[in-house]
Design a protein around this motif. Structure first.
Motif, PDB file in Angstrom:
ATOM      1  N   TRP A 145      54.761  45.880  33.651  1.00  9.06           N
ATOM      2  CA  TRP A 145      53.640  45.199  32.999  1.00  9.06           C
ATOM      3  C   TRP A 145      53.682  43.692  33.243  1.00  9.06           C
ATOM      4  CZ3 TRP A 145      49.335  47.275  31.347  1.00  9.06           C
ATOM      5  CH2 TRP A 145      49.318  48.640  31.057  1.00  9.06           C
ATOM      6  N   ILE A 146      54.867  43.115  33.187  1.00  3.27           N
ATOM      7  CA  ILE A 146      54.975  41.680  33.472  1.00  3.27           C
ATOM      8  C   ILE A 146      54.607  41.414  34.934  1.00  3.27           C
ATOM      9  CG2 ILE A 146      56.569  39.724  33.633  1.00  3.27           C
ATOM     10  CD1 ILE A 146      58.057  40.874  31.213  1.00  3.27           C
ATOM     11  N   ALA A 147      55.015  42.320  35.813  1.00  4.54           N
ATOM     12  CA  ALA A 147      54.629  42.186  37.221  1.00  4.54           C
ATOM     13  C   ALA A 147      53.111  42.212  37.363  1.00  4.54           C
ATOM     14  CB  ALA A 147      55.260  43.298  38.050  1.00  4.54           C
ATOM     15  N   LEU A 148      52.452  43.111  36.639  1.00  2.21           N
ATOM     16  CA  LEU A 148      50.988  43.200  36.698  1.00  2.21           C
ATOM     17  C   LEU A 148      50.339  41.900  36.231  1.00  2.21           C
ATOM     18  CD1 LEU A 148      48.355  44.758  37.108  1.00  2.21           C
ATOM     19  CD2 LEU A 148      48.625  45.654  34.762  1.00  2.21           C
ATOM     20  N   THR A 149      50.868  41.306  35.167  1.00  2.00           N
ATOM     21  CA  THR A 149      50.279  40.051  34.683  1.00  2.00           C
ATOM     22  C   THR A 149      50.425  38.945  35.721  1.00  2.00           C
ATOM     23  OG1 THR A 149      52.297  39.293  33.530  1.00  2.00           O
ATOM     24  CG2 THR A 149      50.779  40.681  32.282  1.00  2.00           C
ATOM     25  N   MET A 150      51.527  38.936  36.445  1.00  2.00           N
ATOM     26  CA  MET A 150      51.703  37.915  37.475  1.00  2.00           C
ATOM     27  C   MET A 150      50.753  38.145  38.650  1.00  2.00           C
ATOM     28  SD  MET A 150      55.780  36.934  37.537  1.00  2.00           S
ATOM     29  CE  MET A 150      56.468  38.587  37.719  1.00  2.00           C
ATOM     30  N   VAL A 151      50.531  39.399  39.014  1.00  3.83           N
ATOM     31  CA  VAL A 151      49.587  39.709  40.092  1.00  3.83           C
ATOM     32  C   VAL A 151      48.179  39.269  39.706  1.00  3.83           C
ATOM     33  CG1 VAL A 151      48.439  41.585  41.332  1.00  3.83           C
ATOM     34  CG2 VAL A 151      50.927  41.588  41.093  1.00  3.83           C
ATOM     35  N   LEU A 152      47.758  39.589  38.485  1.00  2.00           N
ATOM     36  CA  LEU A 152      46.423  39.216  38.026  1.00  2.00           C
ATOM     37  C   LEU A 152      46.287  37.700  37.906  1.00  2.00           C
ATOM     38  CD1 LEU A 152      45.849  41.993  35.342  1.00  2.00           C
ATOM     39  CD2 LEU A 152      44.645  41.733  37.519  1.00  2.00           C
ATOM     40  N   ASN A 153      47.375  37.049  37.525  1.00  2.00           N
ATOM     41  CA  ASN A 153      47.386  35.591  37.464  1.00  2.00           C
ATOM     42  C   ASN A 153      47.086  35.002  38.848  1.00  2.00           C
ATOM     43  OD1 ASN A 153      48.193  32.822  37.272  1.00  2.00           O
ATOM     44  ND2 ASN A 153      49.528  33.327  35.567  1.00  2.00           N
ATOM     45  N   GLY A 154      47.818  35.464  39.844  1.00  2.00           N
ATOM     46  CA  GLY A 154      47.593  34.992  41.200  1.00  2.00           C
ATOM     47  C   GLY A 154      46.233  35.386  41.736  1.00  2.00           C
ATOM     48  N   LEU A 155      45.765  36.579  41.363  1.00  2.00           N
ATOM     49  CA  LEU A 155      44.465  37.055  41.834  1.00  2.00           C
ATOM     50  C   LEU A 155      43.335  36.193  41.294  1.00  2.00           C
ATOM     51  CD1 LEU A 155      42.900  39.207  43.401  1.00  2.00           C
ATOM     52  CD2 LEU A 155      42.871  40.597  41.308  1.00  2.00           C
ATOM     53  N   TRP A 156      43.468  35.723  40.042  1.00  2.10           N
ATOM     54  CA  TRP A 156      42.429  34.845  39.483  1.00  2.10           C
ATOM     55  C   TRP A 156      42.309  33.572  40.318  1.00  2.10           C
ATOM     56  CZ3 TRP A 156      42.209  29.844  37.607  1.00  2.10           C
ATOM     57  CH2 TRP A 156      41.017  29.496  36.955  1.00  2.10           C
ATOM     58  N   LEU A 157      43.446  33.009  40.696  1.00  2.00           N
ATOM     59  CA  LEU A 157      43.437  31.776  41.463  1.00  2.00           C
ATOM     60  C   LEU A 157      42.813  31.988  42.843  1.00  2.00           C
ATOM     61  CD1 LEU A 157      46.970  30.693  40.328  1.00  2.00           C
ATOM     62  CD2 LEU A 157      44.921  29.306  39.994  1.00  2.00           C
ATOM     63  N   VAL A 158      43.035  33.155  43.433  1.00  2.00           N
ATOM     64  CA  VAL A 158      42.407  33.471  44.713  1.00  2.00           C
ATOM     65  C   VAL A 158      40.906  33.677  44.525  1.00  2.00           C
ATOM     66  CG1 VAL A 158      42.301  35.167  46.583  1.00  2.00           C
ATOM     67  CG2 VAL A 158      44.519  34.459  45.673  1.00  2.00           C
ATOM     68  N   THR A 159      40.547  34.332  43.412  1.00  6.34           N
ATOM     69  CA  THR A 159      39.139  34.601  43.127  1.00  6.34           C
ATOM     70  C   THR A 159      38.345  33.311  42.970  1.00  6.34           C
ATOM     71  OG1 THR A 159      39.780  36.645  41.989  1.00  6.34           O
ATOM     72  CG2 THR A 159      37.557  35.841  41.582  1.00  6.34           C
ATOM     73  N   VAL A 160      38.978  32.291  42.389  1.00  5.11           N
ATOM     74  CA  VAL A 160      38.313  30.992  42.236  1.00  5.11           C
ATOM     75  C   VAL A 160      37.836  30.466  43.587  1.00  5.11           C
ATOM     76  CG1 VAL A 160      38.696  28.569  41.673  1.00  5.11           C
ATOM     77  CG2 VAL A 160      39.512  30.339  40.127  1.00  5.11           C
ATOM     78  N   GLN A 161      38.628  30.711  44.630  1.00  2.96           N
ATOM     79  CA  GLN A 161      38.300  30.186  45.960  1.00  2.96           C
ATOM     80  C   GLN A 161      37.260  31.032  46.686  1.00  2.96           C
ATOM     81  OE1 GLN A 161      39.309  27.383  47.514  1.00  2.96           O
ATOM     82  NE2 GLN A 161      40.563  26.738  45.786  1.00  2.96           N
ATOM     83  N   PHE A 162      37.314  32.348  46.488  1.00  2.00           N
ATOM     84  CA  PHE A 162      36.548  33.223  47.382  1.00  2.00           C
ATOM     85  C   PHE A 162      35.499  34.100  46.701  1.00  2.00           C
ATOM     86  CE2 PHE A 162      40.807  32.622  49.314  1.00  2.00           C
ATOM     87  CZ  PHE A 162      40.416  31.907  50.437  1.00  2.00           C
ATOM     88  N   ALA A 163      35.322  33.976  45.397  1.00  2.00           N
ATOM     89  CA  ALA A 163      34.337  34.817  44.704  1.00  2.00           C
ATOM     90  C   ALA A 163      33.534  33.978  43.726  1.00  2.00           C
ATOM     91  CB  ALA A 163      35.045  35.965  43.980  1.00  2.00           C
ATOM     92  N   GLY A 164      32.512  34.580  43.163  1.00  2.00           N
ATOM     93  CA  GLY A 164      31.662  33.883  42.208  1.00  2.00           C
ATOM     94  C   GLY A 164      32.353  33.679  40.875  1.00  2.00           C
ATOM     95  N   ILE A 165      31.744  32.849  40.035  1.00  3.86           N
ATOM     96  CA  ILE A 165      32.401  32.495  38.776  1.00  3.86           C
ATOM     97  C   ILE A 165      32.520  33.689  37.833  1.00  3.86           C
ATOM     98  CG2 ILE A 165      30.255  31.769  37.607  1.00  3.86           C
ATOM     99  CD1 ILE A 165      32.039  29.434  36.430  1.00  3.86           C
ATOM    100  N   TRP A 166      31.575  34.621  37.890  1.00  5.70           N
ATOM    101  CA  TRP A 166      31.686  35.786  37.002  1.00  5.70           C
ATOM    102  C   TRP A 166      32.804  36.717  37.431  1.00  5.70           C
ATOM    103  CZ3 TRP A 166      29.999  36.016  32.285  1.00  5.70           C
ATOM    104  CH2 TRP A 166      28.935  35.192  31.909  1.00  5.70           C
ATOM    105  N   ALA A 167      33.161  36.683  38.716  1.00 11.99           N
ATOM    106  CA  ALA A 167      34.323  37.452  39.177  1.00 11.99           C
ATOM    107  C   ALA A 167      35.599  36.903  38.558  1.00 11.99           C
ATOM    108  CB  ALA A 167      34.407  37.417  40.703  1.00 11.99           C
ATOM    109  N   THR A 168      35.656  35.572  38.390  1.00 10.71           N
ATOM    110  CA  THR A 168      36.840  34.987  37.759  1.00 10.71           C
ATOM    111  C   THR A 168      36.934  35.412  36.294  1.00 10.71           C
ATOM    112  OG1 THR A 168      35.742  32.921  37.054  1.00 10.71           O
ATOM    113  CG2 THR A 168      36.652  32.977  39.279  1.00 10.71           C
TER     114      THR A 168
END
Length: 272
Positions: free
Chosen positions: A94-117
């Motif tokens: 579960w902690i691993a999942l939270t870290m993946v989602l944390n990093g994914l949000w930062l990637v989403t900021v660069q490459f997806a729309g704001i509602w994706a974030t």
């Protein structure tokens, strides 16, 4: 026995991999590889002067404490002595999942729309809520200082900050989506949202036997929200005052409650 050992090693590797992904995502998110810094991404929606619910830039320095805690956890959980522990088995994935989602949000900021974030951050918040429930409920004889610091406190800080960050992210998304005429109701809506955050912070503290870490993270963000609304270009005295009051509440209530519990000799867990 061999299968259990293999699963434990796989979990330890997954946690290390998740931390590495999070750091890479962070570097992408801050524009280290030529991308756009977060405050300038998606049209500047995350700038403190773009939304009434975004705290001052200094608030985001809390990530240093959270990342340091997650780094410590990643190294600690990889030790042979931690491999077969009940808490590690219950919490590692579960902690691993939270870290993946944390990093994914930062990637989403660069490459997806704001509602994706918003979607990714809500998923992170849900994962942190589930993780924190397991943190509270999964007790183990012999758990000591490092459990309290690297599991309880770090997850609590992560959850508290993600709670406030979700509010700020949603506020930023609405700001670039709703008609400009809605700004006339910003003070009232902002005060209502801040009050709701305070209620959530106190409820979370009460449910977790008055653990302090989530309230500290929420209070940290609220205090910088007050600074942004008092000194930035997008000023709002009502929201700033509400944020100051909410900060005092979410930080002081769990502290006072824990002191009272100790005076009464309460046997409830007293981790951070």
């Amino acid at each position: 026995m061999a299968t259990s050992r293999a699963n434990d090693i796989l979990r330890q590797i997954a946690v290390i991999s998740a931390f590495c992904f999070m750091i890479i995502g962070d570097m992408v998110g801050i524009g280290a590889f030529g991308g756009t810094p977060i405050q300038d991404a998606v049209g500047g929606a995350f700038d403190p002067d773009a939304s009434y619910l975004t705290p001052a830039t200094e608030a985001f320095s809390i990530w240093s404490a959270i990342y340091l805690g997650l780094l410590g956890y990643t190294i600690w959980q990889a030790l042979p002595a931690q491999r077969e522990r009940l808490r590690q088995r219950a919490l590692g994935w579960w902690i691993a999942l939270t870290m993946v989602l944390n990093g994914l949000w930062l990637v989403t900021v660069q490459f997806a729309g704001i509602w994706a974030t918003v979607v990714v951050l809500v998923a992170l918040l849900v994962a942190l809520c589930i993780t924190y429930v397991k943190v509270i409920r999964t007790r183990e004889p012999g758990a000591g200082f490092w459990d309290g610091l690297l599991i309880d406190a770090t997850t609590g800080l992560h959850l508290g900050w993600a709670t406030l960050a979700t509010v700020a992210n949603l506020g930023a998304a609405l700001t670039v989506t709703v008609p400009a005429s809605w700004e006339s109701a910003a003070d009232v809506l902002g005060v209502i949202v801040v009050a709701a955050v305070a209620v959530i912070g106190v409820a979370l503290a009460a449910w977790s036997h008055w653990r302090i870490a989530p309230g500290l993270a929420i209070g940290w963000g609220l205090s910088w929200l007050a600074v942004a609304r008092l000194t930035g270009d997008l000023q709002s005295t009502p929201i700033a005052v509400a944020a100051i009051i909410a900060t005092v509440i979410v930080v002081s209530v769990p502290v006072i409650a824990r002191v009272l519990d100790r005076v009464r000799g309460d046997d409830a867990p007293q981790s951070a």
